[in-house]
Enzyme design. Sequence first.
Site, short mmCIF file in Angstrom:
data_model
loop_
_atom_site.label_atom_id
_atom_site.label_comp_id
_atom_site.label_asym_id
_atom_site.label_seq_id
_atom_site.Cartn_x
_atom_site.Cartn_y
_atom_site.Cartn_z
N LYS A 1 48.03 62.99 90.45
CA LYS A 1 47.80 63.94 91.05
C LYS A 1 48.57 64.08 92.51
CE LYS A 1 43.25 64.69 89.96
NZ LYS A 1 42.67 65.46 89.64
N ILE B 1 40.42 25.86 50.35
CA ILE B 1 42.11 26.91 49.09
C ILE B 1 40.90 28.00 50.21
CG2 ILE B 1 42.89 27.27 47.55
CD1 ILE B 1 43.47 24.20 48.99
N ASP C 1 58.04 13.14 36.87
CA ASP C 1 58.54 11.63 37.11
C ASP C 1 60.05 11.22 35.72
OD1 ASP C 1 59.16 8.85 37.55
OD2 ASP C 1 56.08 8.83 37.11
N GLU D 1 48.96 51.92 82.71
CA GLU D 1 48.08 52.28 83.01
C GLU D 1 47.89 51.07 84.18
OE1 GLU D 1 43.66 54.10 83.80
OE2 GLU D 1 44.24 53.09 81.91
N HIS E 1 40.37 46.43 87.68
CA HIS E 1 38.85 47.01 87.07
C HIS E 1 38.28 47.62 88.34
CE1 HIS E 1 37.51 49.69 84.83
NE2 HIS E 1 36.77 49.51 83.72
N GLU F 1 45.58 55.76 88.21
CA GLU F 1 44.69 55.92 88.39
C GLU F 1 43.81 55.74 90.82
OE1 GLU F 1 39.92 53.98 87.47
OE2 GLU F 1 41.54 55.21 85.67
N HIS G 1 45.83 50.78 78.06
CA HIS G 1 44.95 51.75 78.78
C HIS G 1 44.13 50.09 79.44
CE1 HIS G 1 40.10 51.58 79.65
NE2 HIS G 1 40.66 52.75 80.06
N ASN G 2 44.03 49.99 80.74
CA ASN G 2 44.26 49.35 81.17
C ASN G 2 45.14 48.35 81.39
OD1 ASN G 2 42.11 50.68 82.07
ND2 ASN G 2 40.11 49.56 82.05
N ASP H 1 45.23 50.90 88.08
CA ASP H 1 44.18 51.12 88.18
C ASP H 1 44.05 50.98 89.55
OD1 ASP H 1 42.38 52.57 86.30
OD2 ASP H 1 40.95 50.98 86.36
N ASP I 1 54.31 13.35 52.42
CA ASP I 1 54.55 11.70 52.71
C ASP I 1 54.54 10.46 53.73
OD1 ASP I 1 56.34 10.02 52.08
OD2 ASP I 1 58.41 10.02 52.14
#
Length: 751
Positions: free
Chosen positions: A437, A644, A186, A337, A352, A386, A307-308, A339, A150
Amino acid sequence: MEANGTAGRHGLEGDADLQFLLIGGELVKIRSSSWKKNRFYKLQEDCRTLWHESKKTFRRNQTFSIDDIESVRKGRQSEGLKKHTDPSVEEQCFSIIFKGRKKNLDLMAVSVEEANRWVSSLEKVKRTIGNLSRQQKSEHWIINCMRKADKNEDNKMTLKELKHFLRQINVEVDDMYAEEIFKKCDKSNSGSLEGAEIKHFYDLLTHREEIDVIYGKYAQAQGQMSLRDLLNFLLNEQREDATVEDASKLIEKYEVDETAKQKKHMTKDGFLMYLHHEEGSILNPAHIPVYQDMSQPLNHYYISSSHNTYLMEDQLKGPSSTEAYIKALTKSCRCVELDCWDGANGEPVIYHGYTITSKVLFRDVISAIKDYAFKTSDYPVILSLENHCSVEQQKLMAHYLISILGDALVTKPLGDTMPTNFPSPEELKGKFLIKGKRLNKLDAIFNNNNTIEEGTVSEEDEAADCENGQKANPKKSKIKLAKQLSDIVVYCKSVHFNGFEHAKDSQGFYEMSSFKESKAFNLAETSATAYIHHNMDKLSRIYPAGSRTNSSNYNPVPMWNVGCQIVALNFQTPSKEMQLNQGRFLTNGTCGYILKPEFQRSLSSQFDPNTLAKGPWLKRKTFYIMVITGQQLPKINKDKHKSIVDPLVRVEIHGVPADNASKETHHIDNNGFNPMWNENFQFDIHVPELAMLRFVVEDYDSTSQNDLIGQYCLPLTSVQNGYRHVPLLTKRGDVICSAGLFVHLMLLDAQ
């Protein structure tokens, strides 16, 4: 189409918090210590979009949708606010966190009261929109597009505006058809539509022919569904064990016409409302909360794992961030994780190693984990360390873990005697486990033999892989390990894998190995049954190959097929693999733990996903699916005015190799609004308990790769039979409001 109409549909009409947002106010936007600028923010009239001024010449005004907000955080809870503001303004600060990769919006109000008001008001509007049914959401979607079309804002629509509107809602209409709809509506022949005429136009657009057919088949009571008609539909089509009470509850809950409700009838509108809610969804509502037995040993569950976790983007140069941990944990990831490396000023950092990814302080990460670990799930979180640090910084790591996590950290076995297997997720609610560990065996705690001060241990397998590139060095380098860090490793002691026989004879249940994807896939192919038995009393962690520097992912399904629990993926990467992960952990309260099938837990099981010998896992089924229609599929290329979509639907099964399959509908030209396919597919299923069902909707392109429109994935065992709506998610896994598929499903015992 004024704001209070929208607010009324929100159920917030006249609400003071809503009025506060509609009036808006000045806030300080904070980008850095030197970039702090006043900006005006206010909620727009549609009650779904937040507007803010921008001083950039090419974009004077900017908006974002309330739907795009993941959360509103009070206080200095983002990295930006912690870095660029003073602790004295803690209570005046708040952050808007967005879904996906959009940057956080860090803001400061003039007073504490004002900040609290912004936070509570935004949360209220976000919550209310979140609670709207799909039917109501789709209405908003249409009204919103009508408002945009509109152009001169006179609440009337000319033919030109109507065409613009149709393009907005993804329907290509030729001039003749556009004129036809226009003339039909209409009634006053005024050359524009207003009031009731727009409503008529809306009804024509939202008409669902396929629902008419289904409703007409069962509505035997003067064109309406009686209680008995609805029950027949639930029993015959939906294959539910429904009772008269169940049918009555649905009428009570979803019928919109009071007269019909008193007669215990359901009108077509009520029927459509029911189909758009959870009872009419593909996902079995009984599987949405925690419904599985959570008292089995921890290793009997698949565990959602990252991971990481610290990386926001790729593995070589992307930013490391506490935000990445928050995002993973609030998606119910239960193993993250860390590191850890020596940092400046004696402070350990996470990043990392051997790359130029940025660094983040270890203590900041542990604080963020403590704050966000149990927001979406109460079940335990495993911190996978790690460790590359010197003994001195390891001592500091242990100090931070103990002091920040407090009683929530598991520092000794739960009982008074040496355990023989894992505690359950239920027993470990709200607890953190450290994976890393350890200098000695766990029973040393009970033998008064825990006097060792520090010593050397072989490095984590993944750490060694990372240093030696693709050639894993059989002589693992040694690292010195601090006693303080060793002592808090209880149920997840990292050890090198030396074969299944060695593990069976020499390893305690708490000694676990990490497998690089290539090693794990090889074992899954050549020694599947041995791998499954290994995972019956131990944990296994799988991690992506170091060569995946772009943070891509491997397929987790073959790993789950052999009972691996900690199948670690790059959560920051939107991918098919992450979508399968989201589907796997969609049920059971999205708590991040899914109980493995009995045949992966029972010692007598000889299950091998590759050969499928006879056994309790073999439950042959035939899965019939009819892809009927789609609703309001979003435009992919929003910048191209005339684009579209040409949608097609692919239905995939992911499970044991014999069950993997994929089938695809034809594409429909130029209709994302209400495409109709009516295509039937049949799949033969051998091991339904490991099968995942994935829907992919794509925009067909004959000259290049198809674009993803939306997707949805769930366990096959959580699928409801009958006529069902399928929600659609973005590639990142966020819900696309109002979009969906309508399908008919039947999972039957094979003849």
